[in-house]
Motif scaffolding. Structure first.
Motif, short mmCIF file in Angstrom:
data_model
loop_
_atom_site.label_atom_id
_atom_site.label_comp_id
_atom_site.label_asym_id
_atom_site.label_seq_id
_atom_site.Cartn_x
_atom_site.Cartn_y
_atom_site.Cartn_z
N ALA A 2 0.85 -1.13 0.10
CA ALA A 2 0.05 0.06 0.04
C ALA A 2 1.16 1.28 -0.04
CB ALA A 2 -0.81 -0.11 1.08
N LYS A 3 0.29 2.30 -1.00
CA LYS A 3 1.07 3.49 -0.82
C LYS A 3 0.72 4.34 0.39
CE LYS A 3 2.22 7.27 -3.95
NZ LYS A 3 1.92 7.70 -5.13
N ARG A 4 1.70 4.60 1.07
CA ARG A 4 1.45 5.81 2.11
C ARG A 4 1.07 7.18 1.72
NH1 ARG A 4 3.40 4.23 7.27
NH2 ARG A 4 4.72 2.45 7.20
N ASP A 5 0.02 7.97 2.62
CA ASP A 5 -0.28 9.22 2.52
C ASP A 5 0.67 10.07 2.72
OD1 ASP A 5 -2.93 8.29 1.76
OD2 ASP A 5 -3.82 8.37 3.63
N ARG A 6 1.65 10.02 3.82
CA ARG A 6 2.54 10.81 4.32
C ARG A 6 4.05 10.08 4.14
NH1 ARG A 6 1.05 12.11 9.70
NH2 ARG A 6 -0.76 10.30 9.29
N PRO A 7 4.78 10.98 4.01
CA PRO A 7 6.26 10.10 3.92
C PRO A 7 6.63 9.74 5.24
CG PRO A 7 6.52 12.42 3.60
CD PRO A 7 5.07 12.14 3.54
N ILE A 8 7.27 8.81 5.56
CA ILE A 8 8.19 8.40 6.81
C ILE A 8 9.09 9.41 7.38
CG2 ILE A 8 9.28 6.51 8.47
CD1 ILE A 8 7.86 4.48 6.27
N VAL A 9 9.17 10.23 8.58
CA VAL A 9 9.98 11.07 8.85
C VAL A 9 10.75 10.53 10.15
CG1 VAL A 9 10.29 13.43 9.84
CG2 VAL A 9 8.53 13.10 8.30
N ARG A 10 12.19 10.46 9.76
CA ARG A 10 12.93 9.93 10.84
C ARG A 10 13.55 11.15 11.66
NH1 ARG A 10 13.02 5.72 7.26
NH2 ARG A 10 12.67 3.63 8.46
N ARG A 11 13.36 11.41 12.71
CA ARG A 11 13.99 12.44 13.52
C ARG A 11 15.18 12.03 14.18
NH1 ARG A 11 8.27 14.26 14.46
NH2 ARG A 11 7.85 16.10 12.72
#
Length: 65
Positions: A2-11
């Protein structure tokens, strides 16, 4: 997949020690005064945690009402 709506953000966080902070500050012309050096040396001697150090600094510099 599945395609994500938001990108994964790594802090990531960066914590500078006293030596690293001193080196960077020296380039900018900022120096710790003798009182601050004594305070940080006392933190080291007492083995304070990061949270305890932040609290001590806050209490020292917080405005008293």
């Amino acid at each position: 997949m599945a395609k994500r709506d938001r990108p994964i953000v790594r802090r990531r966080s960066l914590t500078l020690g006293l030596v690293g902070f001193s080196r960077i500050s020296a380039v900018e012309g900022v120096r710790l005064d003798a009182d601050s050096k004594r305070m940080f040396a006392d933190f080291e001697r007492r083995g304070l945690t990061d949270a305890e150090r932040r609290r001590a600094i806050y209490e020292k510099h917080a405005k008293k009402a």
